[in-house]
Design a protein around this motif. Structure first.
Motif, short mmCIF file in Angstrom:
data_model
loop_
_atom_site.label_atom_id
_atom_site.label_comp_id
_atom_site.label_asym_id
_atom_site.label_seq_id
_atom_site.Cartn_x
_atom_site.Cartn_y
_atom_site.Cartn_z
N HIS A 190 0.18 4.23 0.57
CA HIS A 190 -0.15 5.18 1.65
C HIS A 190 0.42 4.69 2.98
O HIS A 190 0.99 5.45 3.74
N CYS A 191 0.24 3.40 3.26
CA CYS A 191 0.75 2.83 4.51
C CYS A 191 2.25 2.54 4.41
O CYS A 191 2.89 2.29 5.43
N CYS A 246 -5.76 1.84 5.69
CA CYS A 246 -5.94 3.29 5.64
C CYS A 246 -7.24 3.70 4.95
O CYS A 246 -7.59 4.87 4.94
N HIS A 287 -7.63 -0.08 0.17
CA HIS A 287 -7.09 -0.68 1.39
C HIS A 287 -8.17 -0.65 2.48
O HIS A 287 -8.15 0.17 3.39
N CYS A 347 0.86 -1.19 0.00
CA CYS A 347 0.00 0.00 0.00
C CYS A 347 0.90 1.24 0.00
O CYS A 347 1.66 1.45 0.93
ZN LIG Z 1 -3.01 1.56 3.29
#
Ligand SMILES: [Zn+2]
Lengths: 212, 107
Positions: free
Chosen positions: B8-9, B64, B60, B6
């Motif tokens: 973002h994560c 997130c 996700h 991911c």
């Molecule tokens: Zn994420």
């Protein structure tokens, strides 16, 4: 200070409040002493939970949060900002969302401080009634997590101080490592009873004690 | 079980945490009122279903709760890259064919 209408969810008059585990706690039998227990389960009931939304790129937003909470705003997944003494923590939930946990009864004051310190495009939401915190500790706490969730809990991937949002026992949880063998699970109200029973069942082989 | 990164994560997570949300990079006609029925119909209803390289949106759901893009091979299920919304893929059918012929030339 914004002109958003807010209300104190904790009225001054004493009103009986029950955690989502109020029933589960009296219907599931476990060890009567922590002596020899591989896993110790303790609920931290009725804490203040707030969801904060805002723009991490906005310097004023970050500074305002730090003023209101006395903690830096974590800007990435993983490291939880925490003041153990005051019982305050902030965790990154997504690029524009954070979970703030404060002691029981302090959520309204915390929300007011955030609204005082912040301006522009942001949101603060009271979610105290929507979730509860379970603490899992003891030498076998890690083993229970490892067999209940797909996430990699190995210390090389999960140091003390880290927090993630992931799957747990076909449900979901926010899982944070607060000590060498001490974990916090933040679970949804509607799944609290199910997860509590799952964790007790998964812990049974190691000996499990439920602290009051 | 796929292990999906991911963006973002900034971490690989189990496939169980994600949901596939179909084709990525679908551009809305800039002026809907002057778009032809065919263009609008293509925008709303018609999706690519390639055998091989595909750019998809993934969500996700348990982490997130943000969308991101995935370049995936629909034959082998191999995920070649993930990237944030608004970014363009590095691995494309063209770049892949190019690298395939490069390999051929090296033999
Ligand atoms: Zn994420």
């Amino acid at each position: 200070m914004s002109d958003v209408a807010t209300f104190n969810a904790h009225p001054a008059v004493a009103v009986q409040a029950e955690s989502p585990l109020a029933i589960s706690r009296i219907t599931v039998a476990t060890l009567t002493s922590a002596q020899g227990a591989g896993v110790c389960v303790r609920e931290h009931a009725l804490l203040g939970h707030l969801i904060l939304r805002g723009r991490a790129a906005d310097e004023g937003f970050r500074a305002g949060v730090e003023v209101a909470l006395g903690l830096p705003l974590p800007l990435k997944m993983g490291p939880v900002s925490r003041d153990a003494e005051r019982g305050v923590s902030v965790q990154w939930m997504s690029p524009d969302e954070w979970l703030i946990v404060v002691p029981q009864g302090e959520d309204y004051a915390t929300e007011a401080r955030l609204r005082e310190a912040l301006s522009g495009h942001y949101a603060v939401m009271q979610v105290s009634g929507a979730q509860t915190v379970l603490e899992l500790s003891g030498p076998s706490a890690l083993a229970v997590l490892m067999k209940s969730a797909g996430y990699d809990f190995h210390p090389r991937n999960f140091p003390v101080g880290k927090g993630v949002s992931t799957t747990l026992a076909k449900s979901t949880a926010v899982i944070r490592r607060v000590g060498e063998a001490q974990w916090e699970l933040i679970i949804r109200r509607s799944f609290a009873d199910y997860l509590y029973r799952w964790l007790l069942d998964a812990s049974e082989e190691y000996g499990v004690f439920v602290a009051r | 079980m796929l292990h999906i990164y991911c963006p973002h994560c900034d971490e690989h997570r189990e496939e169980e945490e994600f949901r596939s949300k179909g084709e990525a990079h679908i551009a809305r006609p800039p002026e809907p009122e002057s778009a032809s029925d065919e263009d609008w119909g293509n925008y709303l209803f018609f999706r690519k279903n390639p055998r091989g390289l595909h750019h998809e949106q993934w969500f996700h759901a348990v982490g997130c709760r943000k969308f991101f893009n995935v370049t995936r091979d629909t034959v082998s299920y191999e995920i070649l890259e993930t990237y944030k919304p608004g970014q363009q893929p590095v691995v494309t059918a063209e770049s892949r064919n190019g690298s395939a012929s490069d390999k051929g030339a090296a033999k």
